[in-house]
Design a protein around this motif. Structure first.
Motif, mmCIF file in Angstrom:
data_model
loop_
_atom_site.group_PDB
_atom_site.id
_atom_site.type_symbol
_atom_site.label_atom_id
_atom_site.label_comp_id
_atom_site.label_asym_id
_atom_site.label_seq_id
_atom_site.Cartn_x
_atom_site.Cartn_y
_atom_site.Cartn_z
ATOM 1 N N GLU A 19 36.007 38.041 41.811
ATOM 2 C CA GLU A 19 37.072 37.084 41.514
ATOM 3 C C GLU A 19 37.251 36.078 42.644
ATOM 4 O O GLU A 19 37.469 34.900 42.398
ATOM 5 C CB GLU A 19 38.393 37.809 41.268
ATOM 6 N N ARG A 74 44.766 39.339 33.651
ATOM 7 C CA ARG A 74 43.430 39.468 33.059
ATOM 8 C C ARG A 74 43.180 40.891 32.554
ATOM 9 O O ARG A 74 42.581 41.085 31.496
ATOM 10 C CB ARG A 74 42.366 39.058 34.072
ATOM 11 N N ALA A 75 43.642 41.896 33.289
ATOM 12 C CA ALA A 75 43.463 43.289 32.871
ATOM 13 C C ALA A 75 44.198 43.570 31.566
ATOM 14 O O ALA A 75 43.734 44.356 30.751
ATOM 15 C CB ALA A 75 43.930 44.239 33.975
ATOM 16 N N TRP A 76 45.351 42.949 31.367
ATOM 17 C CA TRP A 76 46.089 43.131 30.124
ATOM 18 C C TRP A 76 45.365 42.507 28.941
ATOM 19 O O TRP A 76 45.474 42.980 27.819
ATOM 20 C CB TRP A 76 47.473 42.510 30.239
ATOM 21 N N GLN A 77 44.631 41.425 29.197
ATOM 22 C CA GLN A 77 43.976 40.691 28.115
ATOM 23 C C GLN A 77 42.549 41.155 27.845
ATOM 24 O O GLN A 77 42.026 40.910 26.762
ATOM 25 C CB GLN A 77 43.963 39.194 28.436
ATOM 26 N N ASP A 78 41.919 41.796 28.811
ATOM 27 C CA ASP A 78 40.494 42.116 28.711
ATOM 28 C C ASP A 78 40.271 43.587 29.089
ATOM 29 O O ASP A 78 40.300 43.945 30.262
ATOM 30 C CB ASP A 78 39.718 41.185 29.646
ATOM 31 N N GLU A 79 40.030 44.425 28.077
ATOM 32 C CA GLU A 79 39.880 45.865 28.304
ATOM 33 C C GLU A 79 38.704 46.184 29.220
ATOM 34 O O GLU A 79 38.789 47.073 30.069
ATOM 35 C CB GLU A 79 39.739 46.605 26.968
ATOM 36 N N ALA A 80 37.584 45.479 29.056
ATOM 37 C CA ALA A 80 36.410 45.731 29.907
ATOM 38 C C ALA A 80 36.730 45.397 31.366
ATOM 39 O O ALA A 80 36.342 46.133 32.283
ATOM 40 C CB ALA A 80 35.211 44.920 29.417
ATOM 41 N N PHE A 81 37.449 44.307 31.592
ATOM 42 C CA PHE A 81 37.856 43.935 32.946
ATOM 43 C C PHE A 81 38.786 45.000 33.524
ATOM 44 O O PHE A 81 38.654 45.402 34.676
ATOM 45 C CB PHE A 81 38.544 42.561 32.944
ATOM 46 N N ARG A 82 39.738 45.470 32.710
ATOM 47 C CA ARG A 82 40.675 46.509 33.148
ATOM 48 C C ARG A 82 39.928 47.758 33.592
ATOM 49 O O ARG A 82 40.209 48.329 34.646
ATOM 50 C CB ARG A 82 41.644 46.845 32.008
ATOM 51 N N GLN A 83 38.955 48.184 32.788
ATOM 52 C CA GLN A 83 38.174 49.371 33.129
ATOM 53 C C GLN A 83 37.378 49.153 34.419
ATOM 54 O O GLN A 83 37.303 50.046 35.268
ATOM 55 C CB GLN A 83 37.236 49.745 31.978
#
Length: 107
Positions: free
Chosen positions: A41, A19-28
């Motif tokens: 989660e 999910r972090a790879w696909q979603d920058e806001a989630f990664r941050q």
């Protein structure tokens, strides 16, 4: 113990990384407040004394996580459920330009 769609810590790590790879806001969010993101989660609160650290690897920086040595533990250190979460101490490497590492530390 985690009792939902994630069978173990390795499954949770894989889900978070994907999910972090696909979603920058989630990664941050995962980097800045990992415990809150993981609780969201899981749909459950994590233990108060559980520390969660997320480290992001780069092409020039990698992390190696040393699992808890079971020989150094007593029953007072971890409950049976907490020990189940860290038992096995698996480590996996994800190939790509940037890698995200999740480290959950139980006291």
């Amino acid at each position: 113990m985690i009792e939902n769609e994630f069978d173990n810590l390795k499954d949770l790590e894989a889900q978070l990384i994907e999910r972090a790879w696909q979603d920058e806001a989630f990664r941050q969010a995962l980097l800045s407040n990992p415990k809150a993101v993981i609780e969201a989660e899981l749909g459950n609160k994590l233990p108060e004394d559980l520390q969660v650290t997320v480290l992001e690897e780069t092409p020039n920086l990698i992390y190696i996580v040393l699992p808890i040595n079971p020989d150094k533990l007593t029953d007072q250190d971890l409950s049976a459920e907490e020990l189940d979460l860290v038992a096995g101490g698996s480590m996996f490497t994800v190939m790509g330009p940037n890698r995200l590492s999740l480290c959950i530390i139980c006291r």
